[in-house]
Scaffold this motif. Structure first.
Motif, PDB file in Angstrom:
ATOM      1  N   SER A  45      -4.275   1.271   4.436  1.00 55.50           N
ATOM      2  CA  SER A  45      -5.566   1.875   4.108  1.00 55.50           C
ATOM      3  C   SER A  45      -6.632   1.399   5.079  1.00 55.50           C
ATOM      4  CB  SER A  45      -6.001   1.497   2.690  1.00 55.50           C
ATOM      5  OG  SER A  45      -5.062   1.931   1.749  1.00 55.50           O
ATOM      6  N   TYR A  46      -7.457   2.326   5.504  1.00 51.17           N
ATOM      7  CA  TYR A  46      -8.607   1.985   6.347  1.00 51.17           C
ATOM      8  C   TYR A  46      -9.685   1.318   5.494  1.00 51.17           C
ATOM      9  CZ  TYR A  46      -6.256   4.977   9.701  1.00 51.17           C
ATOM     10  OH  TYR A  46      -5.335   5.524  10.536  1.00 51.17           O
ATOM     11  N   PRO A  47     -10.606   0.572   6.128  1.00 47.98           N
ATOM     12  CA  PRO A  47     -11.662  -0.087   5.359  1.00 47.98           C
ATOM     13  C   PRO A  47     -12.419   0.899   4.461  1.00 47.98           C
ATOM     14  CG  PRO A  47     -11.673  -0.884   7.613  1.00 47.98           C
ATOM     15  CD  PRO A  47     -10.699   0.278   7.559  1.00 47.98           C
ATOM     16  N   ASN A  48     -12.732   0.439   3.266  1.00 55.26           N
ATOM     17  CA  ASN A  48     -13.517   1.164   2.255  1.00 55.26           C
ATOM     18  C   ASN A  48     -12.780   2.325   1.589  1.00 55.26           C
ATOM     19  OD1 ASN A  48     -15.863  -0.484   2.524  1.00 55.26           O
ATOM     20  ND2 ASN A  48     -16.231   0.560   4.467  1.00 55.26           N
ATOM     21  N   ILE A  49     -11.489   2.486   1.866  1.00 56.32           N
ATOM     22  CA  ILE A  49     -10.722   3.542   1.201  1.00 56.32           C
ATOM     23  C   ILE A  49     -10.436   3.106  -0.238  1.00 56.32           C
ATOM     24  CG2 ILE A  49      -8.467   4.710   1.138  1.00 56.32           C
ATOM     25  CD1 ILE A  49     -10.430   5.797   3.247  1.00 56.32           C
ATOM     26  N   ILE A  50     -10.590   4.038  -1.167  1.00 54.60           N
ATOM     27  CA  ILE A  50     -10.326   3.783  -2.584  1.00 54.60           C
ATOM     28  C   ILE A  50      -9.085   4.585  -2.976  1.00 54.60           C
ATOM     29  CG2 ILE A  50     -11.193   4.036  -4.940  1.00 54.60           C
ATOM     30  CD1 ILE A  50     -14.067   3.924  -3.609  1.00 54.60           C
ATOM     31  N   ARG A  51      -8.105   3.907  -3.532  1.00 53.23           N
ATOM     32  CA  ARG A  51      -6.884   4.550  -4.019  1.00 53.23           C
ATOM     33  C   ARG A  51      -6.821   4.336  -5.531  1.00 53.23           C
ATOM     34  NH1 ARG A  51      -2.916   5.783   0.028  1.00 53.23           N
ATOM     35  NH2 ARG A  51      -3.544   5.026   2.071  1.00 53.23           N
ATOM     36  N   ALA A  52      -7.435   5.257  -6.240  1.00 53.73           N
ATOM     37  CA  ALA A  52      -7.516   5.133  -7.699  1.00 53.73           C
ATOM     38  C   ALA A  52      -7.876   6.498  -8.264  1.00 53.73           C
ATOM     39  CB  ALA A  52      -8.598   4.122  -8.082  1.00 53.73           C
ATOM     40  N   PRO A 104       0.884  -3.622 -15.600  1.00 46.89           N
ATOM     41  CA  PRO A 104       1.652  -2.671 -16.408  1.00 46.89           C
ATOM     42  C   PRO A 104       1.158  -1.261 -16.107  1.00 46.89           C
ATOM     43  CG  PRO A 104       0.755  -4.446 -17.769  1.00 46.89           C
ATOM     44  CD  PRO A 104       0.118  -4.552 -16.430  1.00 46.89           C
ATOM     45  N   GLY A 105       2.066  -0.370 -15.818  1.00 50.40           N
ATOM     46  CA  GLY A 105       1.700   0.978 -15.399  1.00 50.40           C
ATOM     47  C   GLY A 105       0.946   1.782 -16.435  1.00 50.40           C
ATOM     48  N   ILE A 106       1.018   1.401 -17.696  1.00 51.87           N
ATOM     49  CA  ILE A 106       0.335   2.127 -18.770  1.00 51.87           C
ATOM     50  C   ILE A 106      -1.185   2.047 -18.611  1.00 51.87           C
ATOM     51  CG2 ILE A 106       0.278   0.198 -20.405  1.00 51.87           C
ATOM     52  CD1 ILE A 106       1.137   3.768 -21.395  1.00 51.87           C
ATOM     53  N   LEU A 107      -1.665   1.054 -17.851  1.00 49.52           N
ATOM     54  CA  LEU A 107      -3.099   0.893 -17.601  1.00 49.52           C
ATOM     55  C   LEU A 107      -3.514   1.762 -16.419  1.00 49.52           C
ATOM     56  CD1 LEU A 107      -3.276  -2.995 -17.792  1.00 49.52           C
ATOM     57  CD2 LEU A 107      -3.817  -1.369 -19.626  1.00 49.52           C
ATOM     58  N   TRP A 108      -4.713   2.329 -16.474  1.00 50.95           N
ATOM     59  CA  TRP A 108      -5.271   2.997 -15.305  1.00 50.95           C
ATOM     60  C   TRP A 108      -5.515   1.918 -14.256  1.00 50.95           C
ATOM     61  CZ3 TRP A 108      -5.131   8.033 -14.841  1.00 50.95           C
ATOM     62  CH2 TRP A 108      -5.090   8.819 -15.987  1.00 50.95           C
ATOM     63  N   HIS A 109      -5.084   2.151 -13.025  1.00 44.19           N
ATOM     64  CA  HIS A 109      -5.243   1.131 -12.003  1.00 44.19           C
ATOM     65  C   HIS A 109      -5.383   1.754 -10.613  1.00 44.19           C
ATOM     66  CE1 HIS A 109      -0.897   1.816 -12.403  1.00 44.19           C
ATOM     67  NE2 HIS A 109      -0.772   1.451 -11.131  1.00 44.19           N
ATOM     68  N   GLY A 110      -5.811   0.916  -9.695  1.00 40.42           N
ATOM     69  CA  GLY A 110      -5.973   1.316  -8.309  1.00 40.42           C
ATOM     70  C   GLY A 110      -6.593   0.175  -7.525  1.00 40.42           C
ATOM     71  N   TYR A 111      -6.939   0.468  -6.278  1.00 42.36           N
ATOM     72  CA  TYR A 111      -7.547  -0.580  -5.467  1.00 42.36           C
ATOM     73  C   TYR A 111      -8.451   0.023  -4.399  1.00 42.36           C
ATOM     74  CZ  TYR A 111      -3.976   0.296  -1.861  1.00 42.36           C
ATOM     75  OH  TYR A 111      -3.170   0.871  -0.909  1.00 42.36           O
ATOM     76  N   LYS A 112      -9.306  -0.846  -3.860  1.00 35.28           N
ATOM     77  CA  LYS A 112     -10.196  -0.484  -2.763  1.00 35.28           C
ATOM     78  C   LYS A 112      -9.980  -1.478  -1.635  1.00 35.28           C
ATOM     79  CE  LYS A 112     -14.942  -0.021  -1.256  1.00 35.28           C
ATOM     80  NZ  LYS A 112     -16.365  -0.140  -1.565  1.00 35.28           N
ATOM     81  N   ALA A 113      -9.880  -0.969  -0.402  1.00 32.09           N
ATOM     82  CA  ALA A 113      -9.809  -1.826   0.778  1.00 32.09           C
ATOM     83  C   ALA A 113     -11.220  -2.351   1.032  1.00 32.09           C
ATOM     84  CB  ALA A 113      -9.297  -1.039   1.981  1.00 32.09           C
ATOM     85  N   ILE A 114     -11.380  -3.654   0.940  1.00 30.32           N
ATOM     86  CA  ILE A 114     -12.702  -4.255   1.141  1.00 30.32           C
ATOM     87  C   ILE A 114     -12.703  -5.053   2.439  1.00 30.32           C
ATOM     88  CG2 ILE A 114     -13.305  -4.271  -1.300  1.00 30.32           C
ATOM     89  CD1 ILE A 114     -12.457  -7.190  -1.449  1.00 30.32           C
ATOM     90  N   GLY A 115     -13.847  -5.236   3.008  1.00 34.81           N
ATOM     91  CA  GLY A 115     -13.956  -5.953   4.268  1.00 34.81           C
ATOM     92  C   GLY A 115     -13.885  -4.991   5.443  1.00 34.81           C
ATOM     93  N   SER A 116     -13.784  -5.554   6.627  1.00 36.89           N
ATOM     94  CA  SER A 116     -13.862  -4.754   7.862  1.00 36.89           C
ATOM     95  C   SER A 116     -12.505  -4.432   8.477  1.00 36.89           C
ATOM     96  CB  SER A 116     -14.721  -5.494   8.889  1.00 36.89           C
ATOM     97  OG  SER A 116     -14.148  -6.765   9.161  1.00 36.89           O
ATOM     98  N   LYS A 117     -11.423  -4.943   7.905  1.00 37.79           N
ATOM     99  CA  LYS A 117     -10.082  -4.727   8.459  1.00 37.79           C
ATOM    100  C   LYS A 117      -9.308  -3.690   7.658  1.00 37.79           C
ATOM    101  CE  LYS A 117      -7.531  -8.253   9.547  1.00 37.79           C
ATOM    102  NZ  LYS A 117      -6.827  -9.542   9.522  1.00 37.79           N
ATOM    103  N   PRO A 118      -8.429  -2.931   8.317  1.00 39.30           N
ATOM    104  CA  PRO A 118      -7.490  -2.107   7.555  1.00 39.30           C
ATOM    105  C   PRO A 118      -6.600  -3.010   6.694  1.00 39.30           C
ATOM    106  CG  PRO A 118      -7.509  -1.436   9.846  1.00 39.30           C
ATOM    107  CD  PRO A 118      -8.285  -2.727   9.763  1.00 39.30           C
ATOM    108  N   VAL A 119      -6.041  -2.421   5.657  1.00 43.24           N
ATOM    109  CA  VAL A 119      -5.235  -3.155   4.687  1.00 43.24           C
ATOM    110  C   VAL A 119      -3.787  -2.681   4.741  1.00 43.24           C
ATOM    111  CG1 VAL A 119      -4.820  -3.355   2.200  1.00 43.24           C
ATOM    112  CG2 VAL A 119      -7.128  -3.628   3.098  1.00 43.24           C
TER     113      VAL A 119
END
Length: 172
Positions: A45-52, A104-119
């Motif tokens: 993921s590039y910086p600041n991308i949200i996958r949720a 646990p997958g039953i929960l809504w979840h996701g992540y955001k790339a934070i900082g200045s580097k790709p993740v």
């Protein structure tokens, strides 16, 4: 923490050459219980991308490890019969402080790339992805109906009672 979410710090064995870490062990009973990792995935993921947001209703459990960069992982419990209904957990993991986050997958979840580097995020799952019938339900990353009643167990957090904002600055 919401029941079932576990964060395990990973030890780094450092010497003059660099470091070595065990990222995952079958005998980590306090993390994987009777589950078995059947698929490993790599996400870039590039910086600041949200996958949720997404969740899995057929028993999938995700194990997140951030290999490069840093991410903010969030999980939200919207199960009305749960003792953590309305709770949102926010966990920051990075290449510097290695951790495995069990969600646990039953929960809504996701992540955001934070900082200045790709993740680069490595994640294992305990259920194979079925292309013709995926165990995945989605909602928009900016869904205004996600309104936490508590964040990381704190009902006094300034973000409580408002639509979740992935871009909220911790410096506000």
């Amino acid at each position: 923490m919401i029941e079932g979410i576990i964060v395990k710090e990973i030890k780094k064995f450092v010497d003059e050459r660099g470091f070595f870490s065990e990222l995952f062990r079958k005998d980590w009973d306090n993390l994987i219980f009777n589950e078995e990792i059947v698929q490993l995935n790599l996400s870039y993921s590039y910086p600041n991308i949200i996958r949720a947001w997404h969740r899995h209703l057929r028993g999938q459990v995700d194990f997140f490890i951030c290999l490069t960069g840093a991410i903010k992982v969030c999980a939200y419990d919207d199960r009305e019969d749960s003792k953590t209904f309305g709770e949102l957990d926010e966990i920051v993991i990075s290449e510097e402080v290695l951790k495995v986050v069990r969600i646990p997958g039953i929960l809504w979840h996701g992540y955001k790339a934070i900082g200045s580097k790709p993740v680069k995020m490595l994640y294992g799952v305990n259920k194979l992805y079925i292309y013709d019938d995926p165990d995945e339900e989605r909602r928009a990353w900016d869904d205004t109906s996600i309104i936490p009643k508590s964040i990381n167990g704190n009902p006094q957090d300034s973000k409580v009672g408002k639509s979740w904002d992935w871009n909220y600055s911790p410096n506000k």
